[in-house]
Design a protein around this motif. Structure first.
Motif, short mmCIF file in Angstrom:
data_model
loop_
_atom_site.label_atom_id
_atom_site.label_comp_id
_atom_site.label_asym_id
_atom_site.label_seq_id
_atom_site.Cartn_x
_atom_site.Cartn_y
_atom_site.Cartn_z
N TYR A 196 0.66 -1.13 0.50
CA TYR A 196 0.14 -0.24 0.05
C TYR A 196 0.35 0.93 0.46
N CYS A 197 1.69 1.39 1.01
CA CYS A 197 3.21 2.55 0.87
C CYS A 197 3.24 3.00 -0.38
N LYS A 198 3.74 1.88 -1.19
CA LYS A 198 4.19 1.56 -2.29
C LYS A 198 3.53 2.22 -3.14
N ARG A 199 2.44 1.73 -3.34
CA ARG A 199 1.77 2.58 -4.40
C ARG A 199 1.71 3.82 -3.91
N ASN A 200 1.02 4.36 -2.98
CA ASN A 200 1.18 5.64 -2.25
C ASN A 200 2.26 6.41 -2.19
N ASN A 201 2.75 5.53 -2.37
CA ASN A 201 4.51 6.40 -2.47
C ASN A 201 4.61 7.71 -0.89
N ILE A 202 4.01 7.03 -0.17
CA ILE A 202 4.47 6.80 1.10
C ILE A 202 5.49 5.88 2.48
#
Length: 65
Positions: A9-15
């Motif tokens: 999720y964090c990778k997909r949302n660049n966070i």
């Protein structure tokens, strides 16, 4: 399983995971600790809310993560 879902999720949302932890109101390193220990249900609920999914979806194992 939970860590991998949050990581994806964090990778997909660049966070960064550390930033995501703060958004969820979790302590630094909480999510990375899930690689070696079981998370608390209240922490999982906070993560699910922030991800915009249900707790059941977070708890479900799937091959796409």
């Amino acid at each position: 399983m939970f860590y991998k879902k949050v990581e994806a999720y964090c990778k997909r949302n660049n966070i960064a995971i550390s930033v995501f932890e703060k958004k969820c109101g979790l302590g630094n390193g909480t999510i990375s600790g899930w690689t070696s220990s079981n998370p608390r249900i209240d922490s999982l609920e906070k993560v699910a809310v922030e991800m915009g999914i249900t707790l059941a979806e977070l708890l479900t194992s799937d091959q796409d993560t």
